[in-house]
Enzyme design. Structure first.
Site, PDB file in Angstrom:
ATOM      1  N   HIS A  84     106.687 103.059  85.533  1.00  0.00           N
ATOM      2  CA  HIS A  84     106.835 103.501  86.924  1.00  0.00           C
ATOM      3  C   HIS A  84     105.988 102.674  87.890  1.00  0.00           C
ATOM      4  CE1 HIS A  84     103.153 105.668  85.714  1.00  0.00           C
ATOM      5  NE2 HIS A  84     102.841 105.668  87.003  1.00  0.00           N
ATOM      6  N   HIS A 143      91.028 106.398  92.441  1.00  0.00           N
ATOM      7  CA  HIS A 143      91.561 107.470  91.611  1.00  0.00           C
ATOM      8  C   HIS A 143      91.066 107.312  90.183  1.00  0.00           C
ATOM      9  CE1 HIS A 143      94.538 104.320  90.838  1.00  0.00           C
ATOM     10  NE2 HIS A 143      95.311 105.075  90.100  1.00  0.00           N
TER      11      HIS A 143
END
Length: 314
Positions: A116, A180
């Site tokens: 992805h 993140h």
């Protein structure tokens, strides 16, 4: 001579899963629509995408720092595109040759599996991951040890020098989050089943993929509600990084250490390497100007989510 334009965007499997609020999805969706308009107006003849992998195509059995795909296929994780991409083999091979000649050691893959992190931006920008010819360039951003950031910038500059010689409209894409620290397995901490996957590439069963999706959704919900041990997002670090990018100050990243990036912004903040490579490809031809700016700290995605589009300032 051809022309270059750029679009860098974060990605997240959670954009394809239940959980994020409608307000967040609408906000990001609106920004992505602006990026799509920019890309449609530019109408690229070729796309070069710098992207990471999340142990879906590259594994510790052989983990190159950089790899150029001369053929590639999406693995279809998190509902993303599954199947071949439209990779111009001859141009991708010439790109690898030019990068090697420039002094950057890069691997090639004649059958690159991409996840992805590669296909989500292509689908978001074009509607179909196969809509345009694309050269996928993998940058290891997860599997430590990692090389110095300055080599990422050098890779981008070499690619930018090559693609500008093609006489085509080339869109450079960088795909990655900013701060993140999602629950990605590591060599030091992975349980046996995960270790088999990240080292040997043992395929996940449908049940394992479903379990992983549920675990990702649960982790995001816990994180968004302050009930997680994951490292918090760092919007200040994100803003400082974007200031460097926006201000044509890319050489400053050469002094950044990998330990500092992790400490300030999380292990997966190394995905900013894709942005650095993309902007270095553009900056190889002079100063650039930013066309679109979007940023949002998005705990529901466990990511600092950003979008930038840019063109050469001529």
């Amino acid at each position: 001579m051809g022309t270059l334009a750029l679009c860098c965007t974060s990605h997240s499997p959670l954009l394809n899963l239940p959980g994020p609020s409608r307000e967040l999805l609408d906000d990001i969706g609106s920004a992505l629509a602006d990026a799509r308009r920019f890309v449609a107006d530019y109408d690229p003849e070729l796309v070069v995408i710098f992207s990471p992998d999340h142990y879906n195509g590259f594994f510790y059995r052989t983990m190159p720092p950089f790899c150029i795909g001369t053929a590639a296929q999406g693995v279809g994780d998190y509902g993303s595109h599954a199947g071949p991409l439209n990779v111009p083999q001859d141009i991708a091979t010439d790109c690898a040759r030019a990068v090697l000649e420039s002094g950057i050691d890069v691997a090639i893959s004649a059958s690159m599996d991409v996840d992805h992190g590669t296909v989500q931006p292509l689908q978001n920008l074009f509607g179909d991951a196969t809509a345009r010819p694309v050269i996928p360039i993998f940058i290891n951003s997860v599997a430590t040890p990692l090389g110095p950031v300055r080599r990422v910038r050098a890779l981008g500059a070499a690619v930018g020098t090559f693609v500008a010689s093609l006489g085509r409209r080339v869109l450079i894409v960088g795909s990655g989050g900013l701060s993140h620290d999602p629950p990605v397995p590591t060599l030091a901490s992975a349980p046996p089943a995960a270790l088999e996957r990240i080292v040997h590439g043992v395929p996940m069963t449908p049940e394992q993929r479903q379990d992983r999706q549920v675990a990702v959704m649960d982790a995001a919900q816990a994180f968004a509600h302050g009930q997680s041990r994951l490292q918090p997002l760092n919007p200040d670090w994100d803003a400082a990084f974007l200031d460097v990018i926006d201000g044509n100050r890319l050489p400053e990243v050469d002094g950044w250490s990998n330990d500092w990036i992790e400490r300030e912004a999380g292990h997966s903040a190394h995905e900013v390497r894709t942005w650095i490579a993309a902007f270095a490809a553009l900056a190889a031809h002079g100063r650039y100007r930013i066309e679109q700016r979007f940023y949002r700290a998005a705990p529901e995605l466990i990511a600092g989510f950003a979008i930038r589009t840019a063109v050469l300032d001529v």
